[in-house]
Design an enzyme around this catalytic site. Structure first.
Site, PDB file in Angstrom:
ATOM      1  CE  LYS A  10      -4.073  -2.144   2.157  1.00  0.00           C
ATOM      2  NZ  LYS A  10      -5.136  -1.943   3.193  1.00  0.00           N
ATOM      3  NE  ARG A  86      -6.952 -12.146   4.596  1.00  0.00           N
ATOM      4  CZ  ARG A  86      -7.656 -11.009   4.606  1.00  0.00           C
ATOM      5  NH1 ARG A  86      -7.446 -10.061   3.680  1.00  0.00           N
ATOM      6  NH2 ARG A  86      -8.543 -10.779   5.537  1.00  0.00           N
ATOM      7  CB  THR A  92      -7.921  -5.461   9.602  1.00  0.00           C
ATOM      8  OG1 THR A  92      -8.415  -6.581   8.863  1.00  0.00           O
ATOM      9  CG2 THR A  92      -8.209  -4.179   8.839  1.00  0.00           C
ATOM     10  NE  ARG A 103      -2.865  -5.708   6.742  1.00  0.00           N
ATOM     11  CZ  ARG A 103      -4.055  -6.174   6.362  1.00  0.00           C
ATOM     12  NH1 ARG A 103      -4.701  -7.043   7.129  1.00  0.00           N
ATOM     13  NH2 ARG A 103      -4.591  -5.781   5.231  1.00  0.00           N
ATOM     14  CG  ASN A 117      -4.073  -2.274   6.687  1.00  0.00           C
ATOM     15  OD1 ASN A 117      -3.905  -1.848   5.549  1.00  0.00           O
ATOM     16  ND2 ASN A 117      -5.121  -2.990   7.037  1.00  0.00           N
ATOM     17  CG  HIS A 120      -5.352  -6.069  -0.546  1.00  0.00           C
ATOM     18  ND1 HIS A 120      -6.598  -6.129   0.033  1.00  0.00           N
ATOM     19  CD2 HIS A 120      -5.390  -6.908  -1.618  1.00  0.00           C
ATOM     20  CE1 HIS A 120      -7.362  -6.968  -0.665  1.00  0.00           C
ATOM     21  NE2 HIS A 120      -6.652  -7.455  -1.676  1.00  0.00           N
TER      22      HIS A 120
HETATM   23  P1  IDP Z   1      -8.394  -6.580   5.240  1.00  0.00           P
HETATM   24  O1  IDP Z   1      -7.532  -5.652   4.429  1.00  0.00           O
HETATM   25  O2  IDP Z   1      -7.677  -7.103   6.458  1.00  0.00           O
HETATM   26  O3  IDP Z   1      -9.019  -7.679   4.403  1.00  0.00           O
HETATM   27  P2  IDP Z   1     -11.011  -5.269   5.277  1.00  0.00           P
HETATM   28  O4  IDP Z   1     -11.980  -5.350   6.391  1.00  0.00           O
HETATM   29  O5  IDP Z   1     -11.328  -6.000   4.018  1.00  0.00           O
HETATM   30  O6  IDP Z   1      -9.581  -5.692   5.853  1.00  0.00           O
HETATM   31  O7  IDP Z   1     -10.840  -3.723   4.950  1.00  0.00           O
HETATM   32  C1  IDP Z   1     -10.141  -3.282   3.815  1.00  0.00           C
HETATM   33  C2  IDP Z   1      -9.232  -2.136   4.220  1.00  0.00           C
HETATM   34  O8  IDP Z   1     -10.026  -0.998   4.615  1.00  0.00           O
HETATM   35  C3  IDP Z   1      -8.354  -2.419   5.437  1.00  0.00           C
HETATM   36  O9  IDP Z   1      -7.158  -3.113   5.096  1.00  0.00           O
HETATM   37  C4  IDP Z   1      -8.079  -1.029   5.970  1.00  0.00           C
HETATM   38  O10 IDP Z   1      -7.062  -0.355   5.227  1.00  0.00           O
HETATM   39  C5  IDP Z   1      -9.421  -0.325   5.710  1.00  0.00           C
HETATM   40  N1  IDP Z   1     -10.356  -0.409   6.836  1.00  0.00           N
HETATM   41  C6  IDP Z   1     -11.024  -1.510   7.253  1.00  0.00           C
HETATM   42  N2  IDP Z   1     -11.815  -1.248   8.311  1.00  0.00           N
HETATM   43  C7  IDP Z   1     -11.666   0.073   8.572  1.00  0.00           C
HETATM   44  C8  IDP Z   1     -12.246   0.946   9.568  1.00  0.00           C
HETATM   45  O11 IDP Z   1     -13.069   0.550  10.419  1.00  0.00           O
HETATM   46  N3  IDP Z   1     -11.840   2.247   9.545  1.00  0.00           N
HETATM   47  C9  IDP Z   1     -10.950   2.722   8.625  1.00  0.00           C
HETATM   48  N4  IDP Z   1     -10.390   1.940   7.664  1.00  0.00           N
HETATM   49  C10 IDP Z   1     -10.737   0.625   7.638  1.00  0.00           C
HETATM   50 MG    MG Z   2     -10.553  -7.597   2.979  1.00  0.00          MG
END
Ligand code: IDP
Ligand code: MG
Length: 143
Positions: A10, A86, A92, A103, A117, A120
């Protein structure tokens, strides 16, 4: 065909010069980097990529963060690499992601409201196939 997954280094990680260390961890795990591209994600690509989050309150901030500068799109290959990437990435929220994960080791909360974070990784074979199509149109997703 061995399993393939899509990873994105990212923009926060790219800007901090962490790309090499992240690629090294993926290689050290034993997975192959079969395609690599440095690009600044467009809002069109991100709307497709993060379609499942389009209605979430953080979506606007997420698109802003992810389009803020160059990122690195990678196709990673290896048996069970979707699950493995993963695990390597960690959970996350980088504040609570386990030390030893990408992360957990490289990410933190910057107080921006967006979860920055570092990386992805696709979360399922269907997502991997779909996401490889977004970032590498024409490449074989292998799944
Ligand atoms: P993941 O990347 O671990 O699969 P997801 O829930 O799919 O997590 O969310 C996608 C991305 O959106 C996360 O990696 C993070 O950058 C962002 N994100 C997820 N949840 C939140 C939140 O509650 N607030 C702000 N950003 C978030
Ligand atoms: Mg996701």
């Amino acid at each position: 065909m061995v399993e393939r997954t899509l990873a994105l280094v990212k923009p926060d990680a790219y800007a901090r010069g962490l790309t090499g260390q992240i690629l090294a961890r993926i290689e050290a795990k034993g997975y192959k980097l079969v395609a690599l591209s440095v690009l600044t994600p467009t809002s069109e690509q991100l709307s497709e990529h993060y379609a499942e989050h389009a209605e979430k309150p953080f979506f606007g901030g997420l698109v802003q963060y992810m389009s803020s500068g160059p990122a690195v799109a990678i196709i990673v290959e290896g048996h069970r690499c979707i699950e493995g990437m993963r695990t390597l990435a960690g959970s996350t929220d980088p504040t609570t992601a386990a030390p030893g994960t990408i992360r957990g080791d490289f990410g933190r909360d910057w107080g921006t409201g967006t979860i920055e974070n570092i990386i992805h990784c696709s979360d399922s074979p269907a997502a991997a196939k779909r996401e490889i199509g977004i970032w590498f149109p024409g490449e074989n997703s292998g799944n």
